[in-house]
Write a protein that holds these residues in place. Structure first.
Motif, PDB file in Angstrom:
ATOM      1  N   ILE A  77       0.905  -1.031  -0.109  1.00 21.08           N
ATOM      2  CA  ILE A  77      -0.076  -0.047   0.042  1.00 21.08           C
ATOM      3  C   ILE A  77       0.861   1.373  -0.003  1.00 21.08           C
ATOM      4  O   ILE A  77       1.668   1.660   1.114  1.00 21.08           O
ATOM      5  N   PRO A  78       0.838   1.844  -1.100  1.00 20.29           N
ATOM      6  CA  PRO A  78       1.582   3.190  -1.290  1.00 20.29           C
ATOM      7  C   PRO A  78       1.774   4.337  -0.149  1.00 20.29           C
ATOM      8  O   PRO A  78       2.719   4.601   0.516  1.00 20.29           O
ATOM      9  N   THR A  79       0.600   4.344   0.552  1.00 23.89           N
ATOM     10  CA  THR A  79       0.248   5.357   1.628  1.00 23.89           C
ATOM     11  C   THR A  79       0.446   4.708   3.240  1.00 23.89           C
ATOM     12  O   THR A  79       0.202   5.374   4.111  1.00 23.89           O
ATOM     13  N   ALA A  80       0.704   3.325   3.058  1.00 23.42           N
ATOM     14  CA  ALA A  80       0.863   2.805   4.697  1.00 23.42           C
ATOM     15  C   ALA A  80       2.363   2.684   4.966  1.00 23.42           C
ATOM     16  O   ALA A  80       3.081   2.774   4.104  1.00 23.42           O
ATOM     17  N   PHE A  81       2.584   2.913   6.325  1.00 22.90           N
ATOM     18  CA  PHE A  81       3.953   3.091   6.613  1.00 22.90           C
ATOM     19  C   PHE A  81       3.948   2.632   8.178  1.00 22.90           C
ATOM     20  O   PHE A  81       2.953   2.730   8.900  1.00 22.90           O
ATOM     21  N   VAL A  82       5.231   2.360   8.628  1.00 25.53           N
ATOM     22  CA  VAL A  82       5.491   2.144   9.876  1.00 25.53           C
ATOM     23  C   VAL A  82       6.629   2.737  10.517  1.00 25.53           C
ATOM     24  O   VAL A  82       7.665   2.836   9.707  1.00 25.53           O
TER      25      VAL A  82
END
Length: 472
Positions: A77-82
């Motif tokens: 998912i391009p806009t998902a991050f940790v």
């Protein structure tokens, strides 16, 4: 008020130790304007699910500047991050959302004021969710540093909660496998840490394809895709009489043709189906699909079904919720200044029979365990790791979610104060989890008992790839 709350939490400890222990609250005191500015920027962006490029980038930049290591584009998912900080355990995750809702716009004013240039608005307050949770994560980082406490704090940037199930893909990808506890919150018209489960749900787009023809000159040559949609809807509406009481089924026709004199060769209907139990959702879904196949058969059309999203119900953890309830009572509710009071009184006039009174923003609602009739992808997180949430009065009391009044408050200082309260509660609860092993052990024991020894995770959306274009 916030300084007084900080003093109360410091208690009788020595000044130096107390200052260290309350470093998270000091950081929030000093950086309130940054949190408000972040919330306002995301409110201005108003980006829908999986298209939150600026919102995601802003939060990533803010966390990276505070020393977090950021892994972006996770779970395909391009806009998902940790974003992670610290080392070792316990590992705590704070969830943050930032997607807007399509088709609703409003200025940050207490009277109806459309923003014609916008196609979406933060009618669920996820701009506040993202900003407040990021602030909480940074505040916890400050506390870890000042006290030398071992542990890891993570911020999970979770896109597309509104019908996109972003967190489900992140759970499915194993991003929570090493997390010990997850914390989240949600904008509301009240302050509460009551334990509330939710409905499991699944959605799909049902696409019918037929044959176009002149509706008057050659109707016998046509096969109406819209007839397929309407036949399905008719059968589903009859089905409502014969489903369990707590079932919810709702739909919109997203495409139905363009001109009455042209038999539509394409039509689409978008369905949600919900129930408190995932097993029942699966069973009812088979019947829902059967209506679609019958409609296609009867109208001579072809059918395509695309599962869009699916969420498990929230698995409550009362050990954690009672801790969060106590934490909120230590901090207190929200106080409006004169300008905010005028805003609240004006917007309150627009409500029809509001369920909550002005002034209740100052209170923490009574604790209890209940069933909520909404759905959230937090449910899938909660069955992967012990999870606790809360809500704060980011809206004027009496406001309905997904309303223009919610958009107005989410872009104003009324909403920003709610996000600040959430950040204080989340960070203070995190401190308790890092320092209280007995609390951690009790929460894990309850989690394991509620989930059961024979639990096996299966996403309700199946093995599909993220539906990155579901808002198109």
């Amino acid at each position: 008020m916030r300084k007084l709350a900080l003093a109360a939490l410091l208690g009788t400890a020595s000044c130096v130790v107390a200052a260290q222990e309350a470093a998270h609250l000091e950081w929030l005191n000093d950086n309130y304007e940054q949190t408000a500015s972040t919330a306002r920027s995301i409110w201005e962006f108003a980006e829908v699910g999986y298209q939150e490029t600026r919102s995601s980038a802003l939060l990533q930049k803010q966390l990276a500047a505070e020393g977090f290591s950021v892994e972006s584009g996770v779970a395909d998912i391009p806009t998902a991050f940790v974003a992670s900080y610290g080392s070792g355990g316990p590992v705590l995750a704070i969830l943050g959302e930032f997607d807007a809702l399509p088709g609703i716009t409003q200025d940050s004013l207490p009277t109806r004021s459309l923003l014609e240039e916008k196609a979406a608005g933060h009618a669920c307050g996820h701009n506040l969710f993202g900003a407040g949770s990021a602030a909480a994560a940074i505040a916890v980082k400050e506390w870890l540093d000042s006290t030398g406490t071992p542990g890891t704090i993570r911020f999970y940037g979770t896109p597309a909660e509104e019908g996109g199930s972003g967190k489900v893909y992140m759970v499915r990808a194993g991003l929570f496998d090493d997390v010990d506890f997850a914390l989240h919150w949600h904008p509301s018209d009240r302050n509460s840490a009551a334990a509330q489960t939710t409905l499991a749900n699944r959605s799909a787009k049902f696409r019918f394809r037929g044959v176009s023809a002149h509706a008057a000159g050659a109707p016998e040559r046509g096969r109406s895709a819209l007839d397929g949609v309407e036949a399905m809807n008719y059968m589903v509406n009859m089905m409502r009489e014969h489903v369990p009481q707590q079932t919810r089924i709702h739909y919109v026709i997203t495409s139905g043709g363009n001109a009455p004199n042209v038999v539509p060769d394409y039509a689409e209907v978008f369905y949600y189906l919900r129930h408190p139990h995932a097993k029942t959702v699966r069973s009812l879904w088979e019947r829902l699909e059967a209506t679609a196949r019958g409609a296609a058969e009867g109208t001579g059309t072809e059918l395509e079904i695309e599962i869009i999203h699916g969420n498990h119900p929230v698995l409550v953890n009362e050990t954690l919720h009672k801790m969060m309830d106590a934490t909120m009572r230590e901090i207190g509710g929200i106080d409006y200044n004169a300008e905010e009071s005028r805003f609240a009184k004006e917007i309150y006039k627009s409500f029809d029979d509001p369920a909550r009174e002005l002034g209740s923003e100052k209170l923490i609602q009574p604790y209890g365990l209940s069933l909520g009739y909404g759905s959230t992808d937090v449910g899938d997180v909660s069955i992967a790791v012990p999870t606790v949430g809360l809500s704060t009065a980011t809206y004027v009391p009496g406001t309905a979610g997904h309303s223009w009044q919610a958009v107005a408050a989410a872009g104003s200082s009324v909403g920003f104060k709610g996000a600040d309260l959430a950040a204080r509660a989340l960070s203070s609860a995190a401190v308790k989890l890092y320092t209280d092993k007995a609390l951690r052990d009790a929460a894990i024991a309850e989690f394991q008992e509620r989930r059961g020894d024979d639990f096996e995770y299966e996403a309700l959306l199946g093995d599909r790839a993220p539906a990155l274009n579901y808002r198109n």
